[in-house]
Design a protein around this motif. Structure first.
Motif, short mmCIF file in Angstrom:
data_model
loop_
_atom_site.label_atom_id
_atom_site.label_comp_id
_atom_site.label_asym_id
_atom_site.label_seq_id
_atom_site.Cartn_x
_atom_site.Cartn_y
_atom_site.Cartn_z
N ALA A 22 25.48 33.50 31.15
CA ALA A 22 26.62 32.68 31.56
C ALA A 22 26.77 32.64 33.07
O ALA A 22 26.16 33.42 33.81
CB ALA A 22 27.90 33.21 30.92
N ASP A 23 27.61 31.72 33.51
CA ASP A 23 27.91 31.61 34.93
C ASP A 23 29.09 32.49 35.33
O ASP A 23 29.21 32.87 36.49
CB ASP A 23 28.23 30.15 35.29
N GLY A 24 29.97 32.75 34.36
CA GLY A 24 31.14 33.51 34.74
C GLY A 24 31.83 34.18 33.57
O GLY A 24 31.46 34.02 32.40
N TRP A 25 32.87 34.92 33.93
CA TRP A 25 33.63 35.77 33.01
C TRP A 25 35.03 35.20 32.84
O TRP A 25 35.66 34.79 33.82
CB TRP A 25 33.69 37.18 33.61
N MET A 26 35.54 35.19 31.60
CA MET A 26 36.86 34.64 31.32
C MET A 26 37.65 35.62 30.44
O MET A 26 37.65 35.50 29.22
CB MET A 26 36.75 33.26 30.65
N PRO A 27 38.31 36.59 31.04
CA PRO A 27 39.14 37.53 30.27
C PRO A 27 40.58 37.05 30.18
O PRO A 27 40.99 36.08 30.84
CB PRO A 27 39.06 38.80 31.12
N HIS A 53 47.18 40.84 39.99
CA HIS A 53 45.90 40.50 39.37
C HIS A 53 44.94 39.88 40.38
O HIS A 53 43.74 40.15 40.35
CB HIS A 53 46.12 39.54 38.19
N ALA A 54 45.47 39.06 41.29
CA ALA A 54 44.62 38.45 42.31
C ALA A 54 44.01 39.51 43.22
O ALA A 54 42.87 39.37 43.70
CB ALA A 54 45.41 37.45 43.14
N ALA A 55 44.74 40.60 43.45
CA ALA A 55 44.26 41.66 44.32
C ALA A 55 43.03 42.36 43.77
O ALA A 55 42.29 43.03 44.51
CB ALA A 55 45.37 42.68 44.57
N VAL A 56 42.78 42.20 42.47
CA VAL A 56 41.57 42.76 41.86
C VAL A 56 40.32 42.08 42.42
O VAL A 56 39.23 42.66 42.40
CB VAL A 56 41.66 42.63 40.32
N GLY A 57 40.48 40.84 42.89
CA GLY A 57 39.35 40.14 43.47
C GLY A 57 38.80 39.00 42.65
O GLY A 57 37.70 38.51 42.91
N VAL A 58 39.56 38.55 41.63
CA VAL A 58 39.10 37.43 40.82
C VAL A 58 39.33 36.12 41.56
O VAL A 58 40.19 36.03 42.44
CB VAL A 58 39.82 37.41 39.45
N GLU A 59 38.56 35.11 41.18
CA GLU A 59 38.59 33.85 41.91
C GLU A 59 39.72 32.92 41.47
O GLU A 59 40.23 32.14 42.28
CB GLU A 59 37.26 33.11 41.73
N GLU A 60 40.08 33.00 40.19
CA GLU A 60 41.03 32.01 39.67
C GLU A 60 41.84 32.63 38.53
O GLU A 60 41.33 33.46 37.77
CB GLU A 60 40.27 30.78 39.15
N ILE A 61 43.11 32.22 38.42
CA ILE A 61 43.97 32.65 37.33
C ILE A 61 44.60 31.42 36.71
O ILE A 61 45.17 30.58 37.41
CB ILE A 61 45.06 33.62 37.81
N PRO A 67 26.08 35.72 41.77
CA PRO A 67 27.39 36.32 41.51
C PRO A 67 27.97 35.83 40.18
O PRO A 67 27.64 34.75 39.70
CB PRO A 67 28.24 35.86 42.69
N VAL A 68 28.83 36.65 39.59
CA VAL A 68 29.54 36.30 38.37
C VAL A 68 30.87 35.67 38.76
O VAL A 68 31.69 36.29 39.44
CB VAL A 68 29.78 37.53 37.48
N GLN A 69 31.08 34.43 38.35
CA GLN A 69 32.38 33.80 38.57
C GLN A 69 33.43 34.50 37.70
O GLN A 69 33.10 35.13 36.70
CB GLN A 69 32.32 32.31 38.22
N SER A 70 34.70 34.37 38.09
CA SER A 70 35.76 35.06 37.35
C SER A 70 37.00 34.17 37.25
O SER A 70 37.54 33.74 38.27
CB SER A 70 36.11 36.38 38.03
N VAL A 71 37.41 33.89 36.02
CA VAL A 71 38.61 33.09 35.74
C VAL A 71 39.43 33.85 34.70
O VAL A 71 38.97 34.06 33.58
CB VAL A 71 38.26 31.68 35.23
N VAL A 72 40.63 34.26 35.06
CA VAL A 72 41.49 35.06 34.20
C VAL A 72 42.56 34.18 33.58
O VAL A 72 43.19 33.37 34.27
CB VAL A 72 42.17 36.19 35.01
N ARG A 73 42.76 34.34 32.27
CA ARG A 73 43.83 33.61 31.58
C ARG A 73 45.07 34.49 31.52
O ARG A 73 45.01 35.63 31.04
CB ARG A 73 43.39 33.22 30.18
N ALA A 74 46.20 33.97 32.00
CA ALA A 74 47.47 34.69 31.98
C ALA A 74 48.41 33.99 31.00
O ALA A 74 48.91 32.90 31.28
CB ALA A 74 48.09 34.71 33.37
N ASN A 75 48.61 34.61 29.84
CA ASN A 75 49.52 34.05 28.84
C ASN A 75 50.94 34.46 29.20
O ASN A 75 51.39 35.56 28.90
CB ASN A 75 49.13 34.56 27.44
N ALA A 76 51.65 33.56 29.88
CA ALA A 76 52.94 33.89 30.47
C ALA A 76 54.09 33.58 29.51
O ALA A 76 54.00 32.68 28.67
CB ALA A 76 53.13 33.12 31.77
#
Length: 309
Positions: free
Chosen positions: A201-206, A271-279, A233-242
């Motif tokens: 894959a190109d990236g991670w989506m947790p 969460h951004a401070a962890v270093g992920v690219e997008e939330i 590099p591994v892209q990173s996009v985090v889903r935040a169920n608000a």
């Protein structure tokens, strides 16, 4: 660089899909959201034969009773926007015929000028598999692997050719092609899924469940990438169920991304401070209508940027 913020589109039964999706997509782009996202649920068993996420006794949320088709929703958003990326978080890959899904994503990417991001997963509902899958639940990982292969083939140069368990493509011209290589994002919920992510894959989506947990997971992904010799590099996009509330949540035990705009912004900053690219912010399920969703999305975005996100 500031962490990019994305917004989930309205797909629930409280929305007028044909009217509210384009309007909200335009508004989100104007507010400053960098991306727009959809998820997939194809049915709501009533009574449920399996708990949420396969956990016995855990109730399915009511907003799963009616969820608009993800790719049609993205097509509506694409027609109303110019810049925002258009992502799936996630498509349940084994519920789709691989070749047809590859072509649909390619067409959407071509039509939108190269804005599609394909977040894929295997799903957990045996009832959805019984109704719509191309293979049994036990083979869901193998189906995802083949779907990724088919997508890479279909999106690549002609002649396209492929032979797998589910799919055979004789040497063929297959178009339209994507405007650029479509990024594929995957979760990493098991050792096998982590290897698939790193290798294919190109990236991670947790899902964001707390900054400390996210930091540990992100470290594990990067460690696995190094161990397996991944160079890109591994892209990173985090889903935040608000869960937005007009008033601040008080007391101990507040869940991540629960509370008023300032509290959600505080969690976004952590969460951004962890270093992920997008939330990605999922706010649509809890809003009563499109106007409320627009207002909440604007308030949270402003608070997040004020918090340094």
């Amino acid at each position: 660089m500031a962490t990019r913020l994305g917004l989930s589109l309205p797909q629930g039964r409280q929305y007028d899909i044909g009217r509210d999706v384009p309007a909200l997509a335009r508004a989100a782009e104007d507010i400053g959201y960098a991306s727009l996202w959809v998820f997939e649920r194809v049915l709501y068993p009533d009574p449920a034969t399996q708990g949420l996420y396969g956990i016995p006794g855990r109730a399915w949320p009511d907003h799963y009773r009616s969820v608009a088709d993800p790719l049609i929703t993205l097509a509506l958003a694409a027609s109303a926007t110019e810049r925002a990326r258009l992502g799936t978080s996630v498509l349940i890959a084994p519920l789709h015929v691989p070749f047809q899904l590859a072509r649909s994503l390619a067409t959407l990417d071509a039509a939108s000028g190269g804005r599609v991001v394909a977040g894929l997963g295997t799903g957990w509902s045996v009832d959805e598999y019984a109704a719509a899958s191309v293979a049994p639940f036990a083979r869901r990982g193998k189906v995802l692997d083949e779907l990724i292969d088919v997508c890479r083939a279909v999106w690549g140069p002609d002649p396209v050719a492929y032979e797998g368990e589910l799919t055979t493509i004789v040497p063929s011209a297959v178009g339209p092609k994507p405007a650029r290589p479509i990024p594929i994002l995957l979760p990493a919920n098991s050792p096998r899924a982590l290897r698939r992510l790193v290798d294919r894959a190109d990236g991670w989506m947790p899902v964001g469940m707390g900054a400390e947990a996210l930091a540990a997971q992100w470290a594990a992904v990067r460690e696995a990438a190094a161990e397996r010799g991944r160079e890109r590099p591994v892209q990173s996009v985090v889903r935040a169920n608000a869960r937005y509330t007009p008033q601040a949540c008080v007391g101990e035990g507040r869940a991540p991304f629960q509370g008023d705009a300032a509290q959600i912004a505080e969690d976004l900053a952590a969460h951004a401070a962890v270093g992920v690219e997008e939330i990605i912010l999922e706010l649509a399920a809890g809003a009563r209508d499109a106007q409320e969703l627009k207002d909440v999305a604007a308030a949270v975005y402003e608070a997040a940027r004020a918090a340094g996100v």
